[in-house]
Motif scaffolding. Structure first.
Motif, PDB file in Angstrom:
ATOM      1  N   SER A  70       0.421  54.135  49.062  1.00 17.47           N
ATOM      2  CA  SER A  70      -0.456  52.969  49.000  1.00 17.47           C
ATOM      3  C   SER A  70       0.240  51.753  49.592  1.00 17.47           C
ATOM      4  CB  SER A  70      -0.911  52.676  47.562  1.00 17.47           C
ATOM      5  OG  SER A  70       0.142  52.177  46.784  1.00 17.47           O
ATOM      6  N   GLY A  71      -0.593  50.794  49.963  1.00 15.43           N
ATOM      7  CA  GLY A  71      -0.071  49.558  50.512  1.00 15.43           C
ATOM      8  C   GLY A  71      -1.089  48.447  50.388  1.00 15.43           C
ATOM      9  N   ALA A  72      -0.607  47.269  50.103  1.00 14.96           N
ATOM     10  CA  ALA A  72      -1.421  46.067  50.029  1.00 14.96           C
ATOM     11  C   ALA A  72      -0.558  44.940  50.590  1.00 14.96           C
ATOM     12  CB  ALA A  72      -1.818  45.766  48.583  1.00 14.96           C
ATOM     13  N   PHE A  73      -1.136  43.780  50.784  1.00 16.15           N
ATOM     14  CA  PHE A  73      -0.350  42.679  51.321  1.00 16.15           C
ATOM     15  C   PHE A  73       0.840  42.410  50.401  1.00 16.15           C
ATOM     16  CE2 PHE A  73       0.852  38.317  52.105  1.00 16.15           C
ATOM     17  CZ  PHE A  73       0.881  38.275  53.495  1.00 16.15           C
ATOM     18  N   GLY A  74       2.048  42.528  50.956  1.00 14.61           N
ATOM     19  CA  GLY A  74       3.270  42.268  50.194  1.00 14.61           C
ATOM     20  C   GLY A  74       3.757  43.413  49.335  1.00 14.61           C
ATOM     21  N   GLU A  75       3.120  44.589  49.430  1.00 10.39           N
ATOM     22  CA  GLU A  75       3.527  45.723  48.596  1.00 10.39           C
ATOM     23  C   GLU A  75       3.344  47.051  49.342  1.00 10.39           C
ATOM     24  OE1 GLU A  75       2.614  46.024  44.248  1.00 10.39           O
ATOM     25  OE2 GLU A  75       1.484  47.776  44.924  1.00 10.39           O
ATOM     26  N   ALA A  76       4.286  47.943  49.138  1.00  5.75           N
ATOM     27  CA  ALA A  76       4.182  49.302  49.665  1.00  5.75           C
ATOM     28  C   ALA A  76       4.753  50.260  48.632  1.00  5.75           C
ATOM     29  CB  ALA A  76       4.951  49.440  50.973  1.00  5.75           C
TER      30      ALA A  76
END
Length: 182
Positions: A70-76
């Motif tokens: 998963s990935g989101a803005f500022g996170e992986a």
């Protein structure tokens, strides 16, 4: 493996998350993304294209039995399965496996903050291993989060955790941010 029902539910969810990403990976996309495939995309768009199977996962993921889940803005978030083939001579998972999983989460977290035309490279990377890891642990996750993403420097931290919440390692990075060469 834990017998706690909550931990078992987390493990089942993690396995389902991985299966969903694997189902989207297209064999025809094997290899490394070509420059024209990523041109005009932000870092977050590139990460999502990998998760959607439009771009290939990095080959290192096959080599070391882990993957982006998963990935989101500022996170992986990367997930890996510790295996005997990852062992050092002491009979536990080699520190390099920890480091590669954590470095991937850190780097990709920073990558998600890159606008079109910007890139990064690691300047410094530090790992603290706090607990041995063996194949008795079914899955671990490296969760990377950006602390700062500026015009020239980005920093991030990551934790390597088991499905039962146990911490196996944590890491931090400092990255140089620059204009992507044409």
């Amino acid at each position: 493996m834990s017998r706690n029902p909550d931990h078992d539910a987390v493990l089942q969810q993690w396995r389902a998350d991985e299966a969903a990403v694997r189902a989207r990976i297209r064999p025809e996309n094997a290899g490394i993304a070509r420059p024209e495939q990523v041109q005009g995309l932000s870092g977050l768009q590139i990460l999502h294209a990998m998760l959607d199977g439009e771009l290939p996962p990095p080959p290192i993921c096959d080599t070391l039995d882990f993957m982006l889940v998963s990935g989101a803005f500022g996170e992986a978030v990367f997930q890996g399965q510790p295996m005997r083939r990852h062992y050092n001579p002491l009979g536990t998972v080699h520190g390099g496996w920890f480091a590669t999983l954590l470095d991937s989460a850190l780097g990709c977290a920073v990558h998600t903050t890159m606008p079109v035309g910007r890139a990064y490279t690691t300047l410094e990377f530090k790992v603290n291993m706090v607990r041995a890891l063996t194949e008795q642990v079914p899955l671990v996750r490296a969760v990377g989060r950006v602390l700062h993403s500026g015009r020239q420097v980005a920093t991030a931290e990551a934790s390597l955790i088991g499905h039962d919440g146990r911490l196996y390692a944590h890491a931090s990075t400092t990255c140089l941010v620059f204009e992507r060469p044409a």
